[in-house]
Enzyme design. Structure first.
Site, PDB file in Angstrom:
ATOM      1  N   TYR A 120       0.828  -1.192   0.062  1.00  0.00           N
ATOM      2  CA  TYR A 120      -0.086  -0.079  -0.039  1.00  0.00           C
ATOM      3  C   TYR A 120       0.940   1.255   0.093  1.00  0.00           C
ATOM      4  N   ARG A 266      -5.718   0.661  11.558  1.00  0.00           N
ATOM      5  CA  ARG A 266      -6.104   1.272  13.012  1.00  0.00           C
ATOM      6  C   ARG A 266      -6.970   0.304  13.970  1.00  0.00           C
ATOM      7  N   GLN A 311       8.889  -2.765  41.791  1.00  0.00           N
ATOM      8  CA  GLN A 311       8.942  -3.600  40.497  1.00  0.00           C
ATOM      9  C   GLN A 311       7.428  -3.934  40.188  1.00  0.00           C
ATOM     10  N   GLN A 312       6.580  -4.258  41.332  1.00  0.00           N
ATOM     11  CA  GLN A 312       5.399  -4.562  41.210  1.00  0.00           C
ATOM     12  C   GLN A 312       4.596  -3.202  40.047  1.00  0.00           C
ATOM     13  N   ARG A 314       5.975  -1.116  38.525  1.00  0.00           N
ATOM     14  CA  ARG A 314       6.230  -0.768  37.122  1.00  0.00           C
ATOM     15  C   ARG A 314       5.620  -1.681  36.248  1.00  0.00           C
ATOM     16  N   GLU A 405      -0.001   4.669  10.347  1.00  0.00           N
ATOM     17  CA  GLU A 405      -1.439   4.822  10.183  1.00  0.00           C
ATOM     18  C   GLU A 405      -1.895   6.090  10.989  1.00  0.00           C
ATOM     19  N   GLU A 407       0.060   9.859  12.567  1.00  0.00           N
ATOM     20  CA  GLU A 407       0.827  10.311  13.686  1.00  0.00           C
ATOM     21  C   GLU A 407      -0.022  10.698  14.685  1.00  0.00           C
TER      22      GLU A 407
HETATM   23  C1  LIG Z   1      -4.153  -6.055  10.446  1.00  0.00           C
HETATM   24  C2  LIG Z   1      -3.014  -5.453  11.120  1.00  0.00           C
HETATM   25  C3  LIG Z   1      -2.894  -6.629  12.456  1.00  0.00           C
HETATM   26  C4  LIG Z   1      -2.086  -6.347  13.152  1.00  0.00           C
HETATM   27  C5  LIG Z   1      -1.036  -5.407  13.184  1.00  0.00           C
HETATM   28  C6  LIG Z   1      -0.095  -5.717  14.259  1.00  0.00           C
HETATM   29  C7  LIG Z   1       1.051  -5.004  14.174  1.00  0.00           C
HETATM   30  C8  LIG Z   1       1.678  -4.275  13.162  1.00  0.00           C
HETATM   31  C9  LIG Z   1       2.908  -4.674  12.800  1.00  0.00           C
HETATM   32  C10 LIG Z   1       3.499  -3.893  11.826  1.00  0.00           C
HETATM   33  C11 LIG Z   1       2.996  -2.751  11.012  1.00  0.00           C
HETATM   34  C12 LIG Z   1       2.412  -3.278   9.813  1.00  0.00           C
HETATM   35  C13 LIG Z   1       2.008  -2.311   8.819  1.00  0.00           C
HETATM   36  C14 LIG Z   1       2.190  -0.805   8.988  1.00  0.00           C
HETATM   37  C15 LIG Z   1       1.669  -0.219   7.852  1.00  0.00           C
HETATM   38  C16 LIG Z   1       1.604   1.105   7.803  1.00  0.00           C
HETATM   39  C17 LIG Z   1       0.994   1.600   6.988  1.00  0.00           C
HETATM   40  C18 LIG Z   1       0.794   3.076   6.691  1.00  0.00           C
HETATM   41  O1  LIG Z   1       1.238   3.671   7.798  1.00  0.00           O
HETATM   42  S1  LIG Z   1      -0.404   3.626   5.402  1.00  0.00           S
HETATM   43  C19 LIG Z   1      -0.343   5.385   5.662  1.00  0.00           C
HETATM   44  C20 LIG Z   1      -0.947   5.664   6.749  1.00  0.00           C
HETATM   45  N1  LIG Z   1      -1.269   7.323   6.480  1.00  0.00           N
HETATM   46  C21 LIG Z   1      -2.173   7.794   7.575  1.00  0.00           C
HETATM   47  O2  LIG Z   1      -2.672   7.480   8.226  1.00  0.00           O
HETATM   48  C22 LIG Z   1      -2.073   9.472   6.874  1.00  0.00           C
HETATM   49  C23 LIG Z   1      -2.796  10.060   8.316  1.00  0.00           C
HETATM   50  N2  LIG Z   1      -3.693  11.106   7.537  1.00  0.00           N
HETATM   51  C24 LIG Z   1      -5.086  11.027   7.554  1.00  0.00           C
HETATM   52  O3  LIG Z   1      -5.767  10.031   7.658  1.00  0.00           O
HETATM   53  C25 LIG Z   1      -5.596  12.231   6.886  1.00  0.00           C
HETATM   54  O4  LIG Z   1      -4.735  13.002   5.944  1.00  0.00           O
HETATM   55  C26 LIG Z   1      -6.423  13.217   7.915  1.00  0.00           C
HETATM   56  C27 LIG Z   1      -7.398  12.173   8.662  1.00  0.00           C
HETATM   57  C28 LIG Z   1      -5.386  13.540   8.846  1.00  0.00           C
HETATM   58  C29 LIG Z   1      -7.019  14.498   7.145  1.00  0.00           C
HETATM   59  O5  LIG Z   1      -7.585  14.200   6.173  1.00  0.00           O
HETATM   60  P1  LIG Z   1      -7.937  15.030   4.869  1.00  0.00           P
HETATM   61  O6  LIG Z   1      -8.625  14.328   3.846  1.00  0.00           O
HETATM   62  O7  LIG Z   1      -6.831  16.092   4.689  1.00  0.00           O
HETATM   63  O8  LIG Z   1      -9.043  15.742   5.902  1.00  0.00           O
HETATM   64  P2  LIG Z   1     -10.180  16.940   5.830  1.00  0.00           P
HETATM   65  O9  LIG Z   1      -9.494  18.074   6.522  1.00  0.00           O
HETATM   66  O10 LIG Z   1     -10.297  17.222   4.211  1.00  0.00           O
HETATM   67  O11 LIG Z   1     -11.395  16.252   6.316  1.00  0.00           O
HETATM   68  C30 LIG Z   1     -11.340  15.848   7.573  1.00  0.00           C
HETATM   69  C31 LIG Z   1     -12.735  15.204   7.889  1.00  0.00           C
HETATM   70  O12 LIG Z   1     -12.757  14.011   7.075  1.00  0.00           O
HETATM   71  C32 LIG Z   1     -12.964  12.968   8.185  1.00  0.00           C
HETATM   72  N3  LIG Z   1     -12.283  11.695   7.998  1.00  0.00           N
HETATM   73  C33 LIG Z   1     -10.978  11.507   7.819  1.00  0.00           C
HETATM   74  N4  LIG Z   1     -10.468  10.480   7.523  1.00  0.00           N
HETATM   75  C34 LIG Z   1     -11.836   9.707   7.769  1.00  0.00           C
HETATM   76  C35 LIG Z   1     -12.059   8.301   7.981  1.00  0.00           C
HETATM   77  N5  LIG Z   1     -11.079   7.335   7.866  1.00  0.00           N
HETATM   78  N6  LIG Z   1     -13.195   7.778   7.855  1.00  0.00           N
HETATM   79  C36 LIG Z   1     -14.321   8.712   8.126  1.00  0.00           C
HETATM   80  N7  LIG Z   1     -14.005  10.228   8.291  1.00  0.00           N
HETATM   81  C37 LIG Z   1     -12.966  10.501   7.930  1.00  0.00           C
HETATM   82  C38 LIG Z   1     -12.719  13.449   9.497  1.00  0.00           C
HETATM   83  O13 LIG Z   1     -13.099  12.999  10.685  1.00  0.00           O
HETATM   84  C39 LIG Z   1     -13.178  15.093   9.269  1.00  0.00           C
HETATM   85  O14 LIG Z   1     -14.456  15.079   9.536  1.00  0.00           O
HETATM   86  P3  LIG Z   1     -15.198  16.379   9.755  1.00  0.00           P
HETATM   87  O15 LIG Z   1     -15.000  17.478   8.827  1.00  0.00           O
HETATM   88  O16 LIG Z   1     -14.668  16.853  10.945  1.00  0.00           O
HETATM   89  O17 LIG Z   1     -16.662  15.962   9.717  1.00  0.00           O
HETATM   90  C1  LIG Z   2       7.234   1.558  10.582  1.00  0.00           C
HETATM   91  C2  LIG Z   2       6.481   2.228   9.374  1.00  0.00           C
HETATM   92  C3  LIG Z   2       5.921   1.677   8.523  1.00  0.00           C
HETATM   93  C4  LIG Z   2       5.068   2.655   7.494  1.00  0.00           C
HETATM   94  N1  LIG Z   2       4.568   1.813   6.635  1.00  0.00           N
HETATM   95  C5  LIG Z   2       3.909   2.576   5.508  1.00  0.00           C
HETATM   96  C6  LIG Z   2       3.048   1.950   4.493  1.00  0.00           C
HETATM   97  O1  LIG Z   2       3.090   0.648   4.243  1.00  0.00           O
HETATM   98  N2  LIG Z   2       2.593   2.624   3.525  1.00  0.00           N
HETATM   99  C7  LIG Z   2       2.683   4.084   3.618  1.00  0.00           C
HETATM  100  O2  LIG Z   2       2.130   4.701   2.859  1.00  0.00           O
HETATM  101  N3  LIG Z   2       3.080   4.799   4.519  1.00  0.00           N
HETATM  102  C8  LIG Z   2       3.842   3.959   5.611  1.00  0.00           C
HETATM  103  N4  LIG Z   2       4.529   4.482   6.519  1.00  0.00           N
HETATM  104  C9  LIG Z   2       4.415   6.098   6.851  1.00  0.00           C
HETATM  105  C10 LIG Z   2       3.516   6.620   7.977  1.00  0.00           C
HETATM  106  O3  LIG Z   2       2.285   6.360   7.631  1.00  0.00           O
HETATM  107  C11 LIG Z   2       3.748   8.230   8.175  1.00  0.00           C
HETATM  108  O4  LIG Z   2       4.910   8.356   8.384  1.00  0.00           O
HETATM  109  C12 LIG Z   2       2.651   8.845   9.067  1.00  0.00           C
HETATM  110  O5  LIG Z   2       1.423   8.607   8.480  1.00  0.00           O
HETATM  111  C13 LIG Z   2       3.160  10.261   9.589  1.00  0.00           C
HETATM  112  O6  LIG Z   2       3.181  11.043   8.574  1.00  0.00           O
HETATM  113  P1  LIG Z   2       4.609  11.976   8.414  1.00  0.00           P
HETATM  114  O7  LIG Z   2       5.978  11.017   8.227  1.00  0.00           O
HETATM  115  O8  LIG Z   2       4.413  12.919   7.222  1.00  0.00           O
HETATM  116  O9  LIG Z   2       4.926  12.691   9.677  1.00  0.00           O
HETATM  117  P2  LIG Z   2       4.575  14.394   9.708  1.00  0.00           P
HETATM  118  O10 LIG Z   2       3.365  14.589   9.730  1.00  0.00           O
HETATM  119  O11 LIG Z   2       5.726  14.914   9.081  1.00  0.00           O
HETATM  120  O12 LIG Z   2       4.820  14.399  11.408  1.00  0.00           O
HETATM  121  C14 LIG Z   2       5.918  15.177  11.961  1.00  0.00           C
HETATM  122  C15 LIG Z   2       5.473  15.938  13.133  1.00  0.00           C
HETATM  123  O13 LIG Z   2       4.320  17.034  12.575  1.00  0.00           O
HETATM  124  C16 LIG Z   2       3.184  17.189  13.441  1.00  0.00           C
HETATM  125  N5  LIG Z   2       2.133  17.162  12.627  1.00  0.00           N
HETATM  126  C17 LIG Z   2       2.045  16.786  11.318  1.00  0.00           C
HETATM  127  N6  LIG Z   2       0.623  17.591  10.729  1.00  0.00           N
HETATM  128  C18 LIG Z   2      -0.074  17.981  12.181  1.00  0.00           C
HETATM  129  C19 LIG Z   2      -1.119  18.710  12.164  1.00  0.00           C
HETATM  130  N7  LIG Z   2      -1.937  18.842  11.052  1.00  0.00           N
HETATM  131  N8  LIG Z   2      -1.393  18.929  13.378  1.00  0.00           N
HETATM  132  C20 LIG Z   2      -0.544  18.757  14.273  1.00  0.00           C
HETATM  133  N9  LIG Z   2       0.711  18.390  14.199  1.00  0.00           N
HETATM  134  C21 LIG Z   2       0.840  17.874  13.075  1.00  0.00           C
HETATM  135  C22 LIG Z   2       3.081  15.609  13.871  1.00  0.00           C
HETATM  136  O14 LIG Z   2       2.404  15.215  15.164  1.00  0.00           O
HETATM  137  C23 LIG Z   2       4.730  15.208  14.270  1.00  0.00           C
HETATM  138  O15 LIG Z   2       5.103  15.573  15.417  1.00  0.00           O
HETATM  139  C24 LIG Z   2       5.092   3.750   7.603  1.00  0.00           C
HETATM  140  C25 LIG Z   2       5.872   4.516   8.667  1.00  0.00           C
HETATM  141  C26 LIG Z   2       6.449   3.843   9.437  1.00  0.00           C
HETATM  142  C27 LIG Z   2       7.374   4.415  10.617  1.00  0.00           C
END
Ligand SMILES: CC/C=C\C/C=C\C/C=C\C/C=C\CC/C=C/C(=O)SCCNC(=O)CCNC(=O)[C@H](O)C(C)(C)COP(=O)(O)OP(=O)(O)OC[C@H]1O[C@@H](n2cnc3c(N)ncnc32)[C@H](O)[C@@H]1OP(=O)(O)O
Ligand SMILES: Cc1cc2nc3c(=O)[nH]c(=O)nc-3n(C[C@H](O)[C@H](O)[C@H](O)COP(=O)(O)OP(=O)(O)OC[C@H]3O[C@@H](n4cnc5c(N)ncnc54)[C@H](O)[C@@H]3O)c2cc1C
Length: 642
Positions: A120, A266, A311-312, A314, A405, A407
Site C-alpha cells: 500500500y 487502526r 517492581q510491581q 512498574r 497509520e 501520527e
Molecule cells: C491487520 C493488522 C494486524 C495487526 C497489526 C499488528 C502489528 C503491526 C505491525 C507492523 C506494522 C504493519 C504495518 C504498518 C503499515 C503502515 C501503513 C501506513 O502507515 S499507510 C499510511 C497511513 N497514513 C495515514 O494514516 C495518514 C494520516 N492522515 C489522514 O488520515 C488524513 O490526512 C487526515 C485524516 C489527517 C486528514 O484527512 P484530509 O482528507 O486531509 O482531511 P479533511 O480536513 O479534508 O477532512 C477531515 C474530515 O474527514 C473525516 N475523516 C478523515 N478520515 C476519515 C475516515 N477514515 N473515515 C471517516 N471520516 C474521516 C474527519 O473526521 C473530518 O471530518 P469532519 O470535517 O470533522 O466532519
Molecule cells: C514502520 C513504518 C511503516 C510504515 N508503513 C507505511 C506503508 O506501508 N505505507 C505508507 O504509505 N506509509 C507507511 N508509513 C508512513 C507513515 O504512515 C507516516 O510516516 C505517518 O503517517 C506520519 O506521517 P509523516 O511521516 O508525514 O509525519 P509528519 O506529519 O511529518 O509528522 C511530523 C510531526 O508533525 C506533526 N504534525 C503534522 N501534521 C500536523 C497537524 N496537522 N497538526 C498537528 N501536528 C502535526 C506530527 O504530530 C509530528 O509531531 C510507515 C511509517 C513507519 C514508521
C-alpha cells in the site's frame, strides 16, 4: 483465562495446537537467533520460512481464518516483519474494500494464491499526514483511456511503504486524480511495479529500499517514483468511485471512503499492540521471579525482584493495560467488521464514529504500549538492555505504531473534531442527537465523586468519574475553541491554539472507552475464578488510571484529597493481591518460546545458563582474536610499547 484473552476456548485450543505443530517443524524455526543475523540474512531467512509456510500452511492452520493466520505469522515469522507483511495487512484489505466486484475477481484470487505480492503506497518523502498535499499525480488521458502516473519532484517519491523496496511487484498507489485539468483529490490505483517473470522494475518505475530503521528491519520499506507511467483506466479502484471512458467522474458515497485501508489497520493493530505489550511483560515478569537481588528483611535471603513494590508498580498496571487493550481491541474489530459490511452495501453513516474511535484508540494504545514495554525493559536491569531479552526489538516495532497509520497527535486531533461537534450539540440543547460513544457528554454529572462512599458499587463510580473528567475537558477545550472564534480568530488558527487542550480531551475520552470495555468484559464472565482474577486486575486498572489523570478531577473538586489517598491505597492493595497471579496472568497468553524469541523470558526460567550459551554463540566469539585487533589495536599497542 486463555479463552478470555483469545476470544473463546476454541481459539485458545487452536493456538495451542498450532504452536505444538510448529514446535515439531524445525524447518520453520529461526536457524539462529535473529539478533546475530545481518539485515540481509534476516530477510533471506524470513523469505525461506515464508515459502515453506506457503506450501505447508494448510497442514498447520485454516488459512481462511485471520486469527490463525496471525498466530502462525507471529510464531514463525515474528514481529520484525516479513517480505509479505503489507500484502496481508493492507494490500488485500484495500482491494477487498475498494475494488469493484469485477476488479476483485481479477486481482484478489491471484493475491490470495500469492501469485503476486502487493503493498500500500501512499506516504511520500514530503508528505505523510496531509494527504491533500500528496504530489503524485494520476492524469487521465482520454485518447488512450489510461491514467498517467507521475512523480513531479523528489518530495513526491513514495517513501515508507512496507515491502515496496524489494519484495512487492504490485501496489495500491494513492495519487491525486486529475481529469480534464480538474483535481479530484487522492484516489487508490492498482499498479504493477515489476515484471512478473524477472521481478525487474518496469520501465518508468524507480524503486528501492529506504535503508535500515530503528526496528522492523525484515521489512523492506521502500521508495517509488513514476516517470509518466501508464496504467489502464480500469485500474482505478472502482467500488465506490468511478471514472467512465469519457472522463465522467462518479463520486463516492462518502468523501473519505478511500481511507478504509487505514481504518482497517487502526482497528486491527490494537490487539497487535496488546500482544506486544503482554510479550514484553511476560519476559520481564518471568525474569523478575527468577532474578534475586537484595533483601527486604535483612535477616532473610535475597528476594526475587518481583517482591519489590516498585517492581510491581512498574509492571502490574501495564499487565492490566495489556488485558484492557486486548478487550477494547476485540470490540473495535467487531465494530469495524460491522461498519465495513454496511459500507460495502452503501451505508456510510457509521464511518465518522468508527474513524473517531479508532483514531483515539490507536494513539492512546500505541503510546501506553511503548511506555509499558520500556518499563518492562528497565525492570530487567542490565539484561533487559541485551538483545537476549528481545525487548528492545518488541519496543521498536511497537512504537512504530505511534507513527504509522496516522501520527498520534494528528489522530487525536481527528477524534477532537468529533468531540467538539458533540460538545456543540450539548451546548445547543441537542444532546439527544449524540451517538452512543459520546452520550455521556449530555448527561448531568453529580457534583462530587462517590468513589469510597458507596460500598459494593462495583466500578460504576469509577466510570462516572472518568466520564466526568472527559466531559469536563471536552467542554472546556470546546469552549476555548468557540471563544477564540467568537473573538474573531480564524477557525484553523483557533483550532491550533487549542490543540493541546483538545488532545487532552481526546485522550481522556479514549481512556474512558478502554475502562468501559474492560468493565463490560469482566461483567460478562461466568467462571468465578477467572472473574475474580480479572476483577483484581480491573481494580488496579481503574485506580491506577484515575491516579494518572487525577489532576483533572481535583481541579474542580470532583475528587477530594482524601479520595485520592483512598485511590492510592487501592493501587497498593491490588499490587499485593495481583503478585501471586502475576506470572500466570501473562503465561495465560500462552506465548511459546519460539514466538517470544527471548533468552531472558524463556518458560524454563534457566536464565543464567541460557544467557551464557547465547553469549558464547555470538559471532564475535567464533575466534579468540578478531581481525580488528590484529589489524589495528595490536599494532597500536605494539607501537606504544616501543
Ligand atoms: C491487520 C493488522 C494486524 C495487526 C497489526 C499488528 C502489528 C503491526 C505491525 C507492523 C506494522 C504493519 C504495518 C504498518 C503499515 C503502515 C501503513 C501506513 O502507515 S499507510 C499510511 C497511513 N497514513 C495515514 O494514516 C495518514 C494520516 N492522515 C489522514 O488520515 C488524513 O490526512 C487526515 C485524516 C489527517 C486528514 O484527512 P484530509 O482528507 O486531509 O482531511 P479533511 O480536513 O479534508 O477532512 C477531515 C474530515 O474527514 C473525516 N475523516 C478523515 N478520515 C476519515 C475516515 N477514515 N473515515 C471517516 N471520516 C474521516 C474527519 O473526521 C473530518 O471530518 P469532519 O470535517 O470533522 O466532519
Ligand atoms: C514502520 C513504518 C511503516 C510504515 N508503513 C507505511 C506503508 O506501508 N505505507 C505508507 O504509505 N506509509 C507507511 N508509513 C508512513 C507513515 O504512515 C507516516 O510516516 C505517518 O503517517 C506520519 O506521517 P509523516 O511521516 O508525514 O509525519 P509528519 O506529519 O511529518 O509528522 C511530523 C510531526 O508533525 C506533526 N504534525 C503534522 N501534521 C500536523 C497537524 N496537522 N497538526 C498537528 N501536528 C502535526 C506530527 O504530530 C509530528 O509531531 C510507515 C511509517 C513507519 C514508521
Amino acid at each position: 483465562m486463555a479463552a478470555q484473552i483469545w476470544g473463546s476456548e476454541k481459539r485458545a485450543r487452536r493456538r495451542r495446537e498450532i504452536s505444538a505443530k510448529i514446535a515439531q517443524m524445525p524447518e520453520l524455526h529461526d536457524s539462529k537467533p535473529l539478533p546475530f543475523m545481518t539485515r540481509e540474512e534476516k530477510i533471506m531467512e524470513s523469505a525461506r520460512k515464508l515459502t515453506i509456510l506457503t506450501e505447508k500452511m494448510g497442514q498447520i492452520i485454516d488459512p481462511t481464518d485471520p486469527a490463525e493466520l496471525y498466530h502462525l505469522n507471529n510464531e514463525v515469522l515474528g514481529l520484525e516483519g516479513n517480505p509479505m507483511a503489507l500484502h496481508g495487512v493492507m494490500f488485500i484489505p484495500a482491494l477487498s474494500a475498494q475494488a469493484s466486484d469485477e476488479q476483485q475477481a481479477k486481482w484478489l484470487p491471484r493475491a490470495l494464491r500469492r501469485e503476486i505480492i502487493g503493498t500500500y503506497a501512499q506516504t511520500e518523502l514530503g508528505h505523510g499526514t496531509n494527504l491533500q498535499n500528496l504530489e503524485t499525480t494520476a492524469t487521465y488521458d482520454l485518447a488512450t483511456q489510461e491514467f498517467v502516473l507521475h512523480t513531479p519532484q523528489i518530495t513526491a517519491l513514495k517513501w515508507w511503504p512496507g515491502n515496496l523496496g524489494k519484495s512487492s511487484n504490485y501496489a495500491v498507489v494513492v495519487a491525486h486524480m486529475i481529469i480534464k485539468a480538474k483535481n479530484y483529490g487522492p484516489h487508490p490505483f492498482m499498479v504493477q511495479l515489476r515484471d512478473e517473470k524477472t521481478h525487474e522494475p518496469l520501465p518508468g518505475i524507480t524503486i528501492g529500499d529506504i535503508g535500515p530503521k530503528m526496528a522492523y528491519n525484515i521489512v523492506d520499506n521502500g521508495f517509488l517514483g513514476f516517470n509518466k507511467y501508464r496504467i489502464p483506466r480500469t485500474n482505478l479502484l472502482m467500488r465506490h468511485t468511478k471514472v467512465e471512458a469519457d472522463g465522467t467522474y462518479i463520486k463516492p458515497p462518502h468523501a473519505k471512503i478511500n481511507y478504509s485501508a487505514m481504518v482497517h489497520v487502526r482497528a486491527y493493530m490494537l490487539t497487535g499492540q496488546a500482544i506486544m505489550l503482554a510479550s514484553a511483560l511476560n519476559i520481564a515478569t518471568r525474569y523478575s521471579s527468577v532474578r534475586r537481588q537484595g533483601q527486604i528483611d535483612k535477616s532473610q535471603p535475597e528476594v526475587k525482584v518481583l517482591e519489590y513494590q516498585t517492581q510491581q508498580h512498574r509492571l502490574f498496571p501495564s499487565i492490566a493495560r495489556a488485558y484492557a487493550f486486548q478487550f477494547a481491541g476485540a470490540e473495535t474489530v467487531k465494530l469495524y467488521e460491522h461498519v465495513l459490511k454496511e459500507m460495502k452495501s452503501g451505508n456510510v453513516s457509521l464511518m465518522a464514529d468508527l474513524h473517531a474511535l479508532t483514531s483515539g484508540l490507536k494513539s492512546v494504545v500505541t503510546y501506553q504500549t511503548g511506555e509499558g514495554i520500556e518499563q518492562a525493559r528497565m525492570a530487567c536491569g542490565g539484561h533487559g538492555y541485551s538483545m537476549a531479552s528481545y525487548i528492545s526489538e518488541i519496543y521498536g516495532v511497537a512504537i512504530g505504531g505511534c507513527t504509522y497509520e496516522g501520527e498520534n497527535m494528528v489522530m487525536l486531533l481527528q477524534l477532537a473534531r468529533y468531540l467538539v461537534k458533540s460538545a456543540a450539540l450539548v451546548k445547543s440543547g441537542q444532546s439527544s442527537k449524540l451517538g452512543p460513544l459520546v452520550a455521556y457528554l449530555g448527561v448531568k454529572s453529580e457534583p462530587t465523586s462517590l468513589i469510597d462512599r458507596i460500598p459494593n458499587s462495583g466500578f460504576t463510580e469509577y466510570v462516572k468519574t472518568f466520564q466526568h473528567v472527559s466531559k469536563r475537558q471536552t467542554l472546556k477545550a470546546a469552549d476555548m475553541f468557540f471563544g477564540l472564534m467568537e473573538k474573531g480568530e480564524k477557525r484553523e488558527i483557533a483550532w491550533n491554539k487549542c490543540s493541546v487542550e483538545l488532545n487532552r480531551a481526546s485522550r481522556l475520552h479514549t481512556r474512558l472507552f478502554i475502562v468501559e470495555a474492560f468493565v463490560r468484559r469482566v461483567n460478562e464472565i461466568a467462571d468465578i475464578r477467572i472473574k475474580e482474577a480479572l476483577t483484581d486486575l480491573l481494580h488496579l486498572h481503574v485506580n491506577y488510571e484515575l491516579l494518572d489523570i487525577a489532576s483533572y478531577a481535583l481541579e474542580d473538586g470532583f475528587l477530594s484529597a482524601s479520595q485520592l489517598d483512598y485511590i492510592r491505597d487501592q493501587v497498593y492493595l491490588y499490587l499485593g493481591k495481583i503478585r501471586p497471579n502475576a506470572v500466570s496472568l501473562l503465561d495465560s497468553w500462552e506465548f511459546s518460546d519460539i514466538e517470544l524469541r527471548s533468552v531472558l523470558g524463556r518458560r524454563d526460567g534457566n536464565v543464567y545458563e541460557n544467557l551464557f550459551k547465547w553469549a558464547k554463540s555470538s559471532p564475535l566469539n567464533k575466534t579468540d582474536v578478531l581481525s580488528s585487533v590484529t589489524q589495528y589495536l595490536k599494532p597500536m599497542m605494539e607501537k606504544a610499547r616501543l
